[in-house]
Design a protein around this motif. Structure first.
Motif, short mmCIF file in Angstrom:
data_model
loop_
_atom_site.label_atom_id
_atom_site.label_comp_id
_atom_site.label_asym_id
_atom_site.label_seq_id
_atom_site.Cartn_x
_atom_site.Cartn_y
_atom_site.Cartn_z
N UNK A 237 19.66 1.12 6.88
CA UNK A 237 18.06 0.14 5.78
C UNK A 237 16.75 0.86 6.51
N UNK A 238 15.58 1.29 5.76
CA UNK A 238 14.04 1.77 6.07
C UNK A 238 13.61 0.67 6.12
N UNK A 239 12.84 0.17 6.80
CA UNK A 239 11.68 -1.12 7.24
C UNK A 239 10.39 0.02 6.70
N UNK A 240 9.77 -0.67 5.70
CA UNK A 240 8.18 -0.23 5.61
C UNK A 240 7.64 -1.80 6.09
N UNK A 241 6.65 -1.25 6.71
CA UNK A 241 5.47 -2.65 7.26
C UNK A 241 4.37 -1.93 6.97
N UNK A 242 3.63 -2.43 6.27
CA UNK A 242 2.04 -1.82 5.69
C UNK A 242 1.24 -3.15 6.45
N UNK A 243 0.38 -3.12 7.20
CA UNK A 243 -1.18 -3.87 6.73
C UNK A 243 -2.24 -2.55 6.74
N UNK A 288 7.29 0.78 17.30
CA UNK A 288 5.47 0.74 15.77
C UNK A 288 5.90 -1.09 15.35
N UNK A 289 6.78 -1.16 15.02
CA UNK A 289 6.83 -3.07 15.03
C UNK A 289 6.00 -3.26 15.52
N UNK A 290 6.11 -3.86 16.67
CA UNK A 290 5.36 -4.21 17.86
C UNK A 290 4.10 -4.29 17.60
N UNK A 291 4.15 -2.56 17.58
CA UNK A 291 2.42 -2.45 17.88
C UNK A 291 1.80 -3.02 15.76
N UNK A 292 2.36 -3.01 15.31
CA UNK A 292 1.56 -3.52 13.84
C UNK A 292 1.88 -4.99 13.68
N UNK A 293 2.40 -5.84 14.94
CA UNK A 293 2.65 -7.51 14.94
C UNK A 293 1.27 -7.74 15.64
N UNK A 294 0.98 -6.53 16.93
CA UNK A 294 -0.40 -6.77 17.86
C UNK A 294 -1.24 -6.85 16.38
N UNK A 295 -2.00 -5.46 16.03
CA UNK A 295 -2.21 -5.37 15.01
C UNK A 295 -2.77 -5.72 14.11
N UNK A 296 -2.48 -6.63 13.47
CA UNK A 296 -2.27 -7.71 12.31
C UNK A 296 -2.68 -8.89 13.34
N UNK A 298 -4.35 -9.30 15.89
CA UNK A 298 -5.72 -9.17 15.99
C UNK A 298 -6.22 -8.92 14.98
N UNK A 299 -6.42 -9.16 14.33
CA UNK A 299 -6.91 -8.41 12.44
C UNK A 299 -7.78 -6.81 12.58
N UNK A 300 -7.81 -6.13 13.74
CA UNK A 300 -8.51 -5.20 13.22
C UNK A 300 -8.79 -4.28 12.40
N UNK A 301 -9.73 -3.62 11.94
CA UNK A 301 -10.51 -2.96 10.68
C UNK A 301 -9.66 -1.82 10.49
N UNK A 302 -8.12 -1.53 10.20
CA UNK A 302 -7.62 -1.19 9.72
C UNK A 302 -6.37 -0.83 9.13
N UNK A 303 -6.34 0.72 8.32
CA UNK A 303 -5.52 0.80 7.79
C UNK A 303 -4.35 1.47 8.54
N UNK A 304 -2.57 0.04 8.66
CA UNK A 304 -1.48 1.14 9.13
C UNK A 304 0.03 0.40 9.21
N UNK A 305 0.22 1.87 8.25
CA UNK A 305 1.94 1.23 7.71
C UNK A 305 3.18 1.24 9.20
N UNK A 306 3.72 1.27 9.29
CA UNK A 306 4.99 1.24 10.09
C UNK A 306 6.69 2.01 9.61
#
Length: 499
Positions: A237-243, A288-296, A298-306
């Motif tokens: 699989x390839x997981x693509x998670x975007x915030x 990297x999945x944990x990074x996106x979890x924390x970013x979301x 914390x509602x950081x004002x950024x765009x990031x995809x893992x």
């Protein structure tokens, strides 16, 4: 002076001891200290506790209020010292929990200085991570502390409160990464990892999660992922998670994490001893999945995809072979010389996909990639390769603040001809220097984008407890990437805190 809570018979009080054996002023100068400074000083003298980080003096208290005092060295109260103090105190508190203790009261203001926002965040992260245990598949569980109370003089300051909240969110995300890493591979396969990401992330605000299965991978040209995963009964699989926060600017960093859920080495099979830890070969993906979890959260004002390319490198009649030529996303080809060099095969697809399809403005990948990096840097430090000085310095600055050591390694052009192949654009096993040649293999897939590669083969796994680390998967890299994103994901030289 911190407002130390009323202490009960089931409480353990941790007192920070500075370099030279000095005690904090709130303990020696207060009108009603929770423990006799004379008693504590005498016990420290008897045990030789002079405040060296990690040293411990246990002092049972008459009347058992608190139950006991643990005097722990905090040295000069640097952030690493704070993490060591907290981790040592938590582990001692957990030992006492087996005999009835329920709460650890963790005094943070040291003889050196009051604790500020940075110290409080480091302490909260360390308290939660030092107390982490993977308990999903074992019983019975020993008694544990019910709570840890962090005490600081400036606890009501808004910046300190926000730092404590950020520490809780960060530690929760890293603990999730550790759970993913520590789960055995008879449970954890690529589909399971994708399901875990969907369950944890898809309900968060501004987050979307897409999972590419075998059909989508074939249609998208993910030749490396399909080759590595082709020998397993569990398809890749390839997981693509975007915030994307509504206030995000145009910058769009993409984080890529190696997600090999088990690595036999394939036809180039590993010896048994080298295979035992290979359930952890997806530690980069977990980070990297944990990074996106924390970013979301914390509602950081950024765009990031893992992007996490997940596959199981197994041995069967359908395994990819030495001498095969694999075509990656974007068309670049690789001659397979060693099927155990599988991490770079899946990362190549993910990096090219992020560059060509996701609109990335910068790329950072995290992977347990080479044993050479463990030889070069040991088990506590990750290797950092980067195409720009600005991105390298920004990540190193973030790593200092996160407490995750990085050391920049060279991308020497003189080694690039080792990648030459007579039948493909490159070969996947160019030899030593192994960390550098692996990074050179990956670089073309990032194109001209600013790109950094973190080889975490050493620090992704801990062989013993130390400070906030616990034996097993560590989640290394998540805190560094989070700090980088909190700073706005800079790729230009930062105001550096580096020596």
């Amino acid at each position: 002076m911190p407002d130390v809570p009323v202490l009960g018979a089931d409480d353990v009080l941790a007192v920070p001891v500075g370099a030279g054996g000095t005690l904090p002023g709130w303990l020696t100068d207060g009108p009603a200290p929770p423990v006799s400074p004379e008693l504590l000083a005498g016990a420290m003298a008897d045990t030789g506790n002079r405040g060296k980080p990690g040293t411990v003096t246990n002092v049972p208290i008459p009347g058992r209020r608190p139950r006991s005092v643990v005097a722990v060295g905090i040295g000069d109260a640097t952030l690493p010292d704070v993490r060591g103090y907290v981790g040592t105190a938590v582990r001692r508190g957990q030992q006492l929990a087996e005999f009835g203790a329920t709460r650890l009261v963790l005094a943070l203001d040291s003889p050196v200085a009051p604790a500020g926002a940075d110290e409080v965040r480091a302490a909260v992260e360390a308290a939660l991570l030092a107390g982490y245990r993977f308990r999903e598949l074992s019983t019975p569980h020993p008694p544990r502390l019910v709570s840890v109370t962090v005490v600081a003089a400036d606890a009501q300051d808004a910046a300190v409160t926000a730092a404590a909240d950020a520490g809780r969110v960060t530690a929760s995300a890293v603990a999730w990464a550790r759970d993913l890493i520590n789960t055995p591979s008879n449970v954890k396969n690529p589909a399971w990892l994708a399901d875990q990401a969907l369950d944890r992330l898809s309900g968060l605000a501004h987050v979307s999660v897409t999972v590419l299965g075998p059909d989508e991978l074939r249609d998208g040209g993910f030749g490396g992922v399909l080759a590595v995963g082709g020998g397993s009964a569990s398809p890749p699989r390839v997981v693509v998670a975007a915030y994307r926060h509504p206030s995000a600017g145009p910058a769009h960093p993409v984080l890529v994490g190696k997600g090999i859920t088990f690595d036999t080495g394939g036809i180039s099979i590993k010896p048994n001893a080298g295979m035992r830890e290979m359930k952890t070969d997806m530690a980069g993906g977990a980070a990297v999945l944990a990074t996106l979890d924390a970013v979301a959260r914390l509602q950081l004002p950024v765009a990031v995809t893992v992007v996490v390319p997940a596959a199981e490198n197994a041995v069967s009649g359908s395994s990819y072979r030495p001498a095969d030529v694999v075509r990656h996303v974007g068309g670049r080809t690789t001659e397979v010389l060693n099927t155990d060099a599988e991490g770079r095969m899946v990362l190549a697809d993910a990096l090219a996909y992020a560059r060509l399809e996701l609109g990335a403005t910068a790329l950072v990948d995290v992977a347990t990639l080479t044993g050479a990096m463990k030889v070069a840097l040991g088990t506590r430090t990750a290797g950092l390769f980067a195409t720009t000085d600005g991105l390298a310095d920004a990540l190193r600055t973030a790593a200092v603040r996160a407490g995750e050591p990085l050391w920049r390694m060279p991308l020497f052009e003189e080694h690039r001809d080792l990648l030459d192949s007579p039948v493909a654009d490159a070969n996947n096993a160019p030899g030593n220097p192994g960390g550098t040649t692996a990074a050179l293999f990956l670089q073309p897939f990032a194109g001209n984008l600013p790109w950094a590669h973190l080889d975490v083969a050493g620090p992704a796994r801990a062989g013993s407890d130390d400070a906030e680390l616990v034996k097993g998967g560590t989640g290394f890299g998540a805190r560094t990437l989070l700090r980088w994103l909190e700073a706005g994901a800079p790729i230009d030289p930062p105001e550096s805190v580096l020596d």
